[in-house]
Design a protein around this motif. Structure first.
Motif, PDB file in Angstrom:
ATOM      1  N   HIS A 463       1.631 -69.704  41.202  1.00 19.08           N
ATOM      2  CA  HIS A 463       2.147 -70.955  41.753  1.00 19.08           C
ATOM      3  C   HIS A 463       3.602 -71.139  41.350  1.00 19.08           C
ATOM      4  O   HIS A 463       3.939 -71.149  40.164  1.00 19.08           O
ATOM      5  CB  HIS A 463       1.316 -72.145  41.269  1.00 19.08           C
ATOM      6  CG  HIS A 463      -0.136 -72.040  41.626  1.00 19.08           C
ATOM      7  ND1 HIS A 463      -0.596 -72.244  42.903  1.00 19.08           N
ATOM      8  CD2 HIS A 463      -1.223 -71.738  40.875  1.00 19.08           C
ATOM      9  CE1 HIS A 463      -1.912 -72.078  42.929  1.00 19.08           C
ATOM     10  NE2 HIS A 463      -2.308 -71.763  41.710  1.00 19.08           N
ATOM     11  N   LEU A 464       4.464 -71.316  42.328  1.00 18.10           N
ATOM     12  CA  LEU A 464       5.891 -71.480  42.051  1.00 18.10           C
ATOM     13  C   LEU A 464       6.165 -72.662  41.142  1.00 18.10           C
ATOM     14  O   LEU A 464       6.989 -72.594  40.227  1.00 18.10           O
ATOM     15  CB  LEU A 464       6.652 -71.658  43.372  1.00 18.10           C
ATOM     16  CG  LEU A 464       7.014 -70.384  44.132  1.00 18.10           C
ATOM     17  CD1 LEU A 464       7.391 -70.710  45.562  1.00 18.10           C
ATOM     18  CD2 LEU A 464       8.165 -69.662  43.438  1.00 18.10           C
ATOM     19  N   GLU A 465       5.479 -73.777  41.390  1.00 20.26           N
ATOM     20  CA  GLU A 465       5.779 -75.003  40.654  1.00 20.26           C
ATOM     21  C   GLU A 465       5.425 -74.915  39.173  1.00 20.26           C
ATOM     22  O   GLU A 465       5.844 -75.756  38.376  1.00 20.26           O
ATOM     23  CB  GLU A 465       5.065 -76.199  41.278  1.00 20.26           C
ATOM     24  CG  GLU A 465       3.540 -76.108  41.306  1.00 20.26           C
ATOM     25  CD  GLU A 465       3.003 -75.422  42.551  1.00 20.26           C
ATOM     26  OE1 GLU A 465       1.833 -75.655  42.890  1.00 20.26           O
ATOM     27  OE2 GLU A 465       3.755 -74.651  43.196  1.00 20.26           O
ATOM     28  N   GLU A 466       4.665 -73.868  38.762  1.00 21.17           N
ATOM     29  CA  GLU A 466       4.366 -73.681  37.348  1.00 21.17           C
ATOM     30  C   GLU A 466       5.550 -73.090  36.584  1.00 21.17           C
ATOM     31  O   GLU A 466       5.618 -73.208  35.365  1.00 21.17           O
ATOM     32  CB  GLU A 466       3.161 -72.741  37.187  1.00 21.17           C
ATOM     33  CG  GLU A 466       1.836 -73.319  37.668  1.00 21.17           C
ATOM     34  CD  GLU A 466       0.693 -72.352  37.442  1.00 21.17           C
ATOM     35  OE1 GLU A 466       0.974 -71.164  37.151  1.00 21.17           O
ATOM     36  OE2 GLU A 466      -0.465 -72.767  37.553  1.00 21.17           O
ATOM     37  N   LEU A 467       6.470 -72.453  37.278  1.00 22.41           N
ATOM     38  CA  LEU A 467       7.567 -71.748  36.636  1.00 22.41           C
ATOM     39  C   LEU A 467       8.709 -72.702  36.342  1.00 22.41           C
ATOM     40  O   LEU A 467       9.237 -73.356  37.237  1.00 22.41           O
ATOM     41  CB  LEU A 467       8.047 -70.606  37.538  1.00 22.41           C
ATOM     42  CG  LEU A 467       6.938 -69.659  38.037  1.00 22.41           C
ATOM     43  CD1 LEU A 467       7.531 -68.608  38.969  1.00 22.41           C
ATOM     44  CD2 LEU A 467       6.219 -69.005  36.864  1.00 22.41           C
ATOM     45  N   CYS A 468       9.114 -72.762  35.073  1.00 29.63           N
ATOM     46  CA  CYS A 468      10.138 -73.733  34.689  1.00 29.63           C
ATOM     47  C   CYS A 468      11.480 -73.440  35.360  1.00 29.63           C
ATOM     48  O   CYS A 468      12.248 -74.365  35.664  1.00 29.63           O
ATOM     49  CB  CYS A 468      10.285 -73.809  33.174  1.00 29.63           C
ATOM     50  SG  CYS A 468      10.764 -72.277  32.348  1.00 29.63           S
ATOM     51  N   CYS A 493       9.917 -69.879  55.946  1.00 32.71           N
ATOM     52  CA  CYS A 493       8.633 -69.362  55.458  1.00 32.71           C
ATOM     53  C   CYS A 493       7.527 -69.594  56.483  1.00 32.71           C
ATOM     54  O   CYS A 493       6.666 -68.731  56.692  1.00 32.71           O
ATOM     55  CB  CYS A 493       8.259 -70.009  54.123  1.00 32.71           C
ATOM     56  SG  CYS A 493       9.275 -69.517  52.716  1.00 32.71           S
ATOM     57  N   LYS A 494       7.552 -70.745  57.123  1.00 33.37           N
ATOM     58  CA  LYS A 494       6.549 -71.054  58.152  1.00 33.37           C
ATOM     59  C   LYS A 494       6.681 -70.103  59.340  1.00 33.37           C
ATOM     60  O   LYS A 494       5.673 -69.621  59.866  1.00 33.37           O
ATOM     61  CB  LYS A 494       6.700 -72.497  58.620  1.00 33.37           C
ATOM     62  CG  LYS A 494       6.308 -73.534  57.585  1.00 33.37           C
ATOM     63  CD  LYS A 494       4.792 -73.595  57.361  1.00 33.37           C
ATOM     64  CE  LYS A 494       4.092 -74.347  58.455  1.00 33.37           C
ATOM     65  NZ  LYS A 494       2.652 -74.566  58.123  1.00 33.37           N
ATOM     66  N   ALA A 596       3.478 -69.138  49.011  1.00 35.16           N
ATOM     67  CA  ALA A 596       3.487 -69.976  47.811  1.00 35.16           C
ATOM     68  C   ALA A 596       4.472 -71.129  47.962  1.00 35.16           C
ATOM     69  O   ALA A 596       4.211 -72.244  47.499  1.00 35.16           O
ATOM     70  CB  ALA A 596       3.845 -69.139  46.585  1.00 35.16           C
ATOM     71  N   PHE A 597       5.602 -70.869  48.610  1.00 29.67           N
ATOM     72  CA  PHE A 597       6.568 -71.947  48.821  1.00 29.67           C
ATOM     73  C   PHE A 597       6.022 -72.965  49.827  1.00 29.67           C
ATOM     74  O   PHE A 597       6.214 -74.178  49.651  1.00 29.67           O
ATOM     75  CB  PHE A 597       7.909 -71.401  49.305  1.00 29.67           C
ATOM     76  CG  PHE A 597       8.994 -72.437  49.305  1.00 29.67           C
ATOM     77  CD1 PHE A 597       9.695 -72.705  48.143  1.00 29.67           C
ATOM     78  CD2 PHE A 597       9.298 -73.169  50.448  1.00 29.67           C
ATOM     79  CE1 PHE A 597      10.684 -73.690  48.121  1.00 29.67           C
ATOM     80  CE2 PHE A 597      10.279 -74.150  50.435  1.00 29.67           C
ATOM     81  CZ  PHE A 597      10.978 -74.403  49.264  1.00 29.67           C
ATOM     82  N   ILE A 598       5.345 -72.495  50.844  1.00 27.46           N
ATOM     83  CA  ILE A 598       4.706 -73.411  51.795  1.00 27.46           C
ATOM     84  C   ILE A 598       3.708 -74.301  51.062  1.00 27.46           C
ATOM     85  O   ILE A 598       3.660 -75.521  51.266  1.00 27.46           O
ATOM     86  CB  ILE A 598       4.016 -72.625  52.926  1.00 27.46           C
ATOM     87  CG1 ILE A 598       5.058 -71.899  53.792  1.00 27.46           C
ATOM     88  CG2 ILE A 598       3.163 -73.548  53.791  1.00 27.46           C
ATOM     89  CD1 ILE A 598       4.458 -70.932  54.796  1.00 27.46           C
ATOM     90  N   ASN A 599       2.899 -73.683  50.202  1.00 28.26           N
ATOM     91  CA  ASN A 599       1.911 -74.451  49.443  1.00 28.26           C
ATOM     92  C   ASN A 599       2.584 -75.487  48.557  1.00 28.26           C
ATOM     93  O   ASN A 599       2.113 -76.630  48.435  1.00 28.26           O
ATOM     94  CB  ASN A 599       1.058 -73.510  48.581  1.00 28.26           C
ATOM     95  CG  ASN A 599       0.187 -72.593  49.413  1.00 28.26           C
ATOM     96  OD1 ASN A 599      -0.011 -72.815  50.608  1.00 28.26           O
ATOM     97  ND2 ASN A 599      -0.336 -71.564  48.788  1.00 28.26           N
ATOM     98  N   TYR A 600       3.686 -75.101  47.915  1.00 25.73           N
ATOM     99  CA  TYR A 600       4.432 -76.053  47.076  1.00 25.73           C
ATOM    100  C   TYR A 600       4.965 -77.204  47.934  1.00 25.73           C
ATOM    101  O   TYR A 600       4.791 -78.382  47.578  1.00 25.73           O
ATOM    102  CB  TYR A 600       5.590 -75.336  46.383  1.00 25.73           C
ATOM    103  CG  TYR A 600       6.706 -76.282  45.985  1.00 25.73           C
ATOM    104  CD1 TYR A 600       6.555 -77.144  44.903  1.00 25.73           C
ATOM    105  CD2 TYR A 600       7.879 -76.352  46.737  1.00 25.73           C
ATOM    106  CE1 TYR A 600       7.559 -78.045  44.570  1.00 25.73           C
ATOM    107  CE2 TYR A 600       8.878 -77.245  46.410  1.00 25.73           C
ATOM    108  CZ  TYR A 600       8.722 -78.090  45.323  1.00 25.73           C
ATOM    109  OH  TYR A 600       9.704 -78.986  45.011  1.00 25.73           O
TER     110      TYR A 600
END
Length: 605
Positions: A463-468, A493-494, A596-600
């Protein structure tokens, strides 16, 4: 510091002599079992969620079991698996053994997910035991490919589909040989003997693996006595082997084989990318290139070198030291050259070797430095309290400090870690306890570069959002009124996801990582400062600066040399750095980072 989970470890043994030989020479018929146990225990770092073993007795009478398996869950799984085996019926007569240690990256748990997996049949040659260290990025496409052929897989998971796909190709290979035997006029058991004598596992592997995108070391045994280990064409996951006139051994790490069998480093070979080690039932062993014409650049996982693999490996030990030595210049800059008023230390335990490299580097420059063991790691506390704030408070006490190791308000503290991924441990624990020593400045050093992108080949950061680093870049974009760039990356990305031509099984997946644009407006130093701002606990007094390894420093430190360099002399080698640079080695990795960016963006968990 922040424990990352790695998928798995593997171990295989094939005895090349009768059991009586080992009983006479080593005093036991359980020689292979004892060695398999050591191979697995010494790879315990690679998997603590479960363990399993399988074996084949090629000489079992008809009507009796010839293929055995034991599996268990939990941190004591290895002991649980081996405790009944020494007296277990059939195990003592086997000559082929396979072991597996599991770390899950899927979040799924239960005995049904513990390797090895078995596929049964009345034909010995059609029985298959399979285990591996793998993570496939295109399992959806493979699933669709199978269903389009009319198959109906019961489970949509990479391990199950791999077993069924390879089992299906094994069936076809046996049927091909059956037809050959019939044409030669053979009947009954003569057909069985012909099949087992002429089975070509390379045919099975080529037809099974050709469409997979991802990382893998896949190991297998058949009921008729075939053994194989195949490595992905990018060489992402590691595999090593040793052979003499008594035994053939495979494991995920080189020093494990060295220690178990008392070998020199050059005795153990590394399986090349895209290559298979195949052992026939008669003990004949050969190496075969499975992916003919594959032009992929070899990209071994650099996190193996930085973090996962045992530091006792000769080359990895030196590489980790070089990672530390590469950081001398930026560390000197961070402390304004004030060596006299600086203490050097490390976060236990995986950063210790990089710390030796950093301190040795200073000494090579004839600079005397002050070193202390400032941080101690206690046993992992059982966080039986589930409420968030209280649980975080307990977790903060996993580490402790050496009181009196610094001169309060006078000394800088340079402290090195192997990597900084999410930053949670820094915020909740490390910064808080270090601040109790009242350093003038804390310089937190990472022997790895900024981790900017998820991994899809076996490490549990998807998950991208986990990375500081990602959170810092997004925060900077929003602060500077650059939300439009975030929207544009999402739009691209879409588009990549909607393009069906970029989603086929035949390697036509998207080859553009659109997420890289998120970082383009900023320097690494700008992102560093934002990470500090985000991770700095409220009330902390000491100033903080982050120093990350550079990409150039990483490449300079992680270089194949000595025995490994000779083995890979004909391949274009470059360590995989996709978590740092976004340059994924396979099309599936590119596709998944865009998703992953779409999900974020869409706030999809």
């Amino acid at each position: 510091m922040e424990q990352l989970k790695h998928e798995c470890g593997v171990a295989m043994i094939r005895l090349l002599k009768p059991l009586e030989y080992y009983e006479k020479k080593y005093g036991t018929r359980s020689y292979a079992l004892e060695k398999l146990y050591l191979l697995m225990e010494k790879q315990h770092n690679r998997g603590q969620e479960g363990a399993g073993v399988a074996c084949v007795n090629m000489y079992a009478p008809v009507g009796t079991e010839y293929m055995f398996r034991e599996r268990s869950e939990g941190k004591d799984a290895i002991t649980k698996v081996f405790s009944p085996l020494s007296t277990g019926e059939g195990w003592g007569e086997a000559s082929l053994f396979m072991g597996h240690l599991r770390y899950s990256t899927t979040g799924k748990s239960g005995l049904q997910y513990v390797h090895p997996f078995l596929r049964r049949n009345n034909w010995r040659a059609k029985n298959l035991a399979l285990c591996g260290n793998f993570n496939m990025t295109n399992i959806d496409e493979i699933f669709e490919h199978l269903t389009a052929q009319g198959q109906s897989p019961r489970i949509k998971g990479d391990a199950y589909i791999m077993l069924e796909l390879m089992g299906h190709r094994l069936d076809r290979e046996v049927e091909r040989l059956f037809a050959e035997a019939k044409l030669q006029g053979l009947e009954g058991t003569a057909i069985t003997e012909y099949i087992e004598d002429h089975l070509e596992m390379a045919n099975v592997l080529r037809t099974s693996m050709k469409d997979f995108d991802g990382s893998y070391v896949m190991c297998g045994l058949t009921g008729s006595g075939e053994m194989f280990c195949v490595r992905d064409p990018w060489g992402i996951r590691p595999a090593f082997y040793y052979k003499d006139d008594e035994i053939i051994v495979v494991a995920s790490e080189r020093p494990v084989i060295q220690t178990t069998f008392n070998l020199d480093v050059d005795d153990v070979r590394e399986l090349k990318a895209g290559e298979a080690l195949i052992v026939h039932k008669d003990g004949n062993v050969h190496l075969e290139k499975i992916f003919d014409g594959q032009s992929a650049t070899v990209r071994p996982c650099s996190f193996e070198r930085i973090y996962f693999s045992r530091g006792s490996d000769r080359d990895i030990y030196q590489e980790r030291k070089r990672l530390g030595e590469q950081l001398i210049e930026p560390v000197m800059k961070a402390i304004d050259g004030d060596i006299e008023n600086t203490v050097f230390s490390y976060i236990p335990n995986t950063a210790e070797v990089a710390y030796y490299g950093l301190t040795d580097g200073f000494r090579k420059l004839h600079r005397e430095i002050r070193t202390e063991k400032v941080v101690w790691k206690d046993i992992k506390l059982r966080t039986f309290i589930t409420e968030g704030a209280q649980r975080n408070d307990l977790a903060a006490h996993v580490y402790d400090i050496s009181y009196g190791s610094l001169r309060p308000y006078e000394d800088n503290l340079v402290i090195i870690d192997d990597s900084i991924v999410r930053g949670t441990t820094l915020r909740e624990s490390i910064f808080k306890i270090l601040d109790r020593l009242h350093p003038k400045k804390i310089v937190m050093v990472s022997s790895a570069p900024q981790i900017r992108y998820p991994d899809y080949y076996g490490i549990d950061m998807s998950h991208l959002e986990e990375l500081c680093a990602f959170r810092a870049a997004i925060a900077l974009l929003k602060e500077r009124g650059m939300q439009s760039l975030i929207d544009e990356v999402y739009h691209n990305c879409k588009i990549a996801g909607f393009n069906k031509e970029l989603s086929t099984v035949n390697g036509k997946l998207s080859t553009v990582n659109h997420v890289r644009r998120i970082y383009e407006p900023f320097t690494a130093e700008e992102i560093n400062r934002k990470i500090v701002e985000m991770l700095r606990p409220e009330g902390m007094q000491a100033s903080v600066e982050l120093v990350f390894q550079s990409i150039e420093g990483l490449h300079k430190a992680l270089t194949y040399h000595n025995s490994l360099n000779r083995q890979f002399a004909n391949s274009p080698i470059r360590y995989g750095d996709w978590y740092f640079t976004g340059h994924y080695p396979t099309p599936g990795g590119m596709r998944l980072v865009n998703q992953a960016f779409i999900n974020y963006y869409e706030n999809i968990s």
